[in-house]
Design a protein around this motif. Structure first.
Motif, PDB file in Angstrom:
ATOM      1  N   MET A 136       0.813  -1.199   0.000  1.00  0.00           N
ATOM      2  CA  MET A 136       0.000   0.000   0.000  1.00  0.00           C
ATOM      3  C   MET A 136       0.858   1.266   0.000  1.00  0.00           C
ATOM      4  N   ALA A 137       2.141   1.143   0.378  1.00  0.00           N
ATOM      5  CA  ALA A 137       3.043   2.291   0.366  1.00  0.00           C
ATOM      6  C   ALA A 137       3.188   2.851  -1.041  1.00  0.00           C
ATOM      7  N   ASP A 138       3.078   1.968  -2.061  1.00  0.00           N
ATOM      8  CA  ASP A 138       3.187   2.420  -3.443  1.00  0.00           C
ATOM      9  C   ASP A 138       2.070   3.406  -3.784  1.00  0.00           C
ATOM     10  N   ARG A 139       0.858   3.096  -3.355  1.00  0.00           N
ATOM     11  CA  ARG A 139      -0.291   3.984  -3.620  1.00  0.00           C
ATOM     12  C   ARG A 139      -0.154   5.286  -2.825  1.00  0.00           C
ATOM     13  N   ASP A 140       0.398   5.205  -1.626  1.00  0.00           N
ATOM     14  CA  ASP A 140       0.607   6.413  -0.829  1.00  0.00           C
ATOM     15  C   ASP A 140       1.620   7.340  -1.510  1.00  0.00           C
ATOM     16  N   LEU A 141       2.687   6.759  -2.052  1.00  0.00           N
ATOM     17  CA  LEU A 141       3.686   7.565  -2.768  1.00  0.00           C
ATOM     18  C   LEU A 141       3.044   8.299  -3.944  1.00  0.00           C
ATOM     19  N   ILE A 142       2.299   7.554  -4.736  1.00  0.00           N
ATOM     20  CA  ILE A 142       1.653   8.152  -5.908  1.00  0.00           C
ATOM     21  C   ILE A 142       0.601   9.170  -5.481  1.00  0.00           C
ATOM     22  N   HIS A 143      -0.179   8.845  -4.484  1.00  0.00           N
ATOM     23  CA  HIS A 143      -1.208   9.750  -3.984  1.00  0.00           C
ATOM     24  C   HIS A 143      -0.585  11.059  -3.477  1.00  0.00           C
ATOM     25  N   ASN A 144       0.478  10.964  -2.698  1.00  0.00           N
ATOM     26  CA  ASN A 144       1.150  12.158  -2.180  1.00  0.00           C
ATOM     27  C   ASN A 144       1.740  13.006  -3.310  1.00  0.00           C
ATOM     28  N   TYR A 145       2.314  12.318  -4.288  1.00  0.00           N
ATOM     29  CA  TYR A 145       2.889  13.022  -5.446  1.00  0.00           C
ATOM     30  C   TYR A 145       1.789  13.799  -6.179  1.00  0.00           C
ATOM     31  N   LEU A 146       0.669  13.147  -6.434  1.00  0.00           N
ATOM     32  CA  LEU A 146      -0.440  13.794  -7.138  1.00  0.00           C
ATOM     33  C   LEU A 146      -1.046  14.918  -6.301  1.00  0.00           C
ATOM     34  N   ASN A 147      -1.106  14.742  -4.990  1.00  0.00           N
ATOM     35  CA  ASN A 147      -1.607  15.817  -4.123  1.00  0.00           C
ATOM     36  C   ASN A 147      -0.724  17.055  -4.210  1.00  0.00           C
ATOM     37  N   GLU A 148       0.572  16.840  -4.263  1.00  0.00           N
ATOM     38  CA  GLU A 148       1.482  17.981  -4.381  1.00  0.00           C
ATOM     39  C   GLU A 148       1.288  18.689  -5.715  1.00  0.00           C
ATOM     40  N   LEU A 149       1.099  17.904  -6.774  1.00  0.00           N
ATOM     41  CA  LEU A 149       0.833  18.512  -8.079  1.00  0.00           C
ATOM     42  C   LEU A 149      -0.510  19.245  -8.088  1.00  0.00           C
ATOM     43  N   ALA A 150      -1.495  18.697  -7.382  1.00  0.00           N
ATOM     44  CA  ALA A 150      -2.824  19.313  -7.340  1.00  0.00           C
ATOM     45  C   ALA A 150      -2.796  20.696  -6.692  1.00  0.00           C
ATOM     46  N   GLN A 151      -1.819  20.929  -5.839  1.00  0.00           N
ATOM     47  CA  GLN A 151      -1.692  22.245  -5.217  1.00  0.00           C
ATOM     48  C   GLN A 151      -1.102  23.262  -6.180  1.00  0.00           C
ATOM     49  N   ARG A 152      -0.520  22.792  -7.276  1.00  0.00           N
ATOM     50  CA  ARG A 152       0.187  23.680  -8.194  1.00  0.00           C
ATOM     51  C   ARG A 152      -0.433  23.768  -9.578  1.00  0.00           C
ATOM     52  N   LEU A 153      -1.218  22.765  -9.957  1.00  0.00           N
ATOM     53  CA  LEU A 153      -1.736  22.675 -11.323  1.00  0.00           C
ATOM     54  C   LEU A 153      -3.256  22.596 -11.328  1.00  0.00           C
ATOM     55  N   PRO A 154      -3.873  22.948 -12.458  1.00  0.00           N
ATOM     56  CA  PRO A 154      -5.331  22.802 -12.576  1.00  0.00           C
ATOM     57  C   PRO A 154      -5.748  21.332 -12.455  1.00  0.00           C
ATOM     58  N   ALA A 155      -6.972  21.114 -11.967  1.00  0.00           N
ATOM     59  CA  ALA A 155      -7.476  19.759 -11.716  1.00  0.00           C
ATOM     60  C   ALA A 155      -7.436  18.877 -12.965  1.00  0.00           C
ATOM     61  N   GLY A 156      -7.843  19.412 -14.101  1.00  0.00           N
ATOM     62  CA  GLY A 156      -7.838  18.623 -15.336  1.00  0.00           C
ATOM     63  C   GLY A 156      -6.451  18.144 -15.712  1.00  0.00           C
TER      64      GLY A 156
END
Length: 188
Positions: free
Chosen positions: A1-21
């Motif tokens: 499950m750590a793999d999904r957490d890594l990807i989820h955290n990475y995408l969350n960081e991008l979501a703070q900087r980029l448009p949702a689409g």
């Protein structure tokens, strides 16, 4: 499950900087890359690390999107053509003795101030590496279209059309049409 957490955290960081689409598209690509690495025999954690490494650090991804954004490209194009417009309209104002035009001083001051704000905004967009700043190109483009239309209305009300004015009018009509056509991409 750590793999999904890594990807989820990475995408969350991008979501703070980029448009949702944009983040949704990146999430799809990241998932495909993750699955590719799993099929090639990597463990889930290693596949997640490899997929994230291929995409690059969030700051690098954000900068890449900012540099390719329609808003930034629009700002650069409008700034690159600004000297031509300044020369055309400056020549027009001098040759037609614009100081005799029936324009209230307050209107001229608002026009000049608005033009300065648009120029500073476009310069900020062109120099920025933040995709959120690129969104300012939309309102700046609308303001520039309105400024062009204002100049066209005032210029066509003058008694004589000079050749510099004819060139300035044609250039402003072209810029207005191109900027208006580009607005949906800039506001997207």
């Amino acid at each position: 499950m750590a793999d999904r957490d890594l990807i989820h955290n990475y995408l969350n960081e991008l979501a703070q900087r980029l448009p949702a689409g944009t983040v949704e598209e990146l999430a799809d690509g990241l998932e495909e890359t993750f699955q590719h690495h799993l099929r090639s025999g990597l463990s889930p954690a290693d596949a997640a690390h490899a997929a994230i490494a291929e995409f690059g650090p969030p700051a690098q991804v954000t900068t890449a999107f900012a540099l390719q954004s329609p808003g930034r490209r629009t700002a650069i194009a409008l700034l690159a053509t600004a000297p031509v417009f300044a020369a055309l309209w400056g020549t027009t104002l001098i040759t037609t003795q614009a100081w005799h035009w029936p324009v209230p001083p307050a209107a001229a001051a608002v026009f000049g101030t608005t033009l300065l704000i648009v120029a500073v905004t476009l310069l900020s967009v062109a120099r920025s590496k933040d995709p959120r700043t690129a969104r300012l190109a939309g309102p700046a483009s609308v303001a520039l279209i309105l400024l062009d239309l204002g100049m066209l209305a005032i210029a066509t009300a003058t008694p004589a059309v000079t050749w510099p004015m004819a060139l300035a009018i044609a250039a402003s009509l072209a810029r207005t049409a191109l900027a208006a056509r580009n607005l949906p991409r800039v506001f997207a």
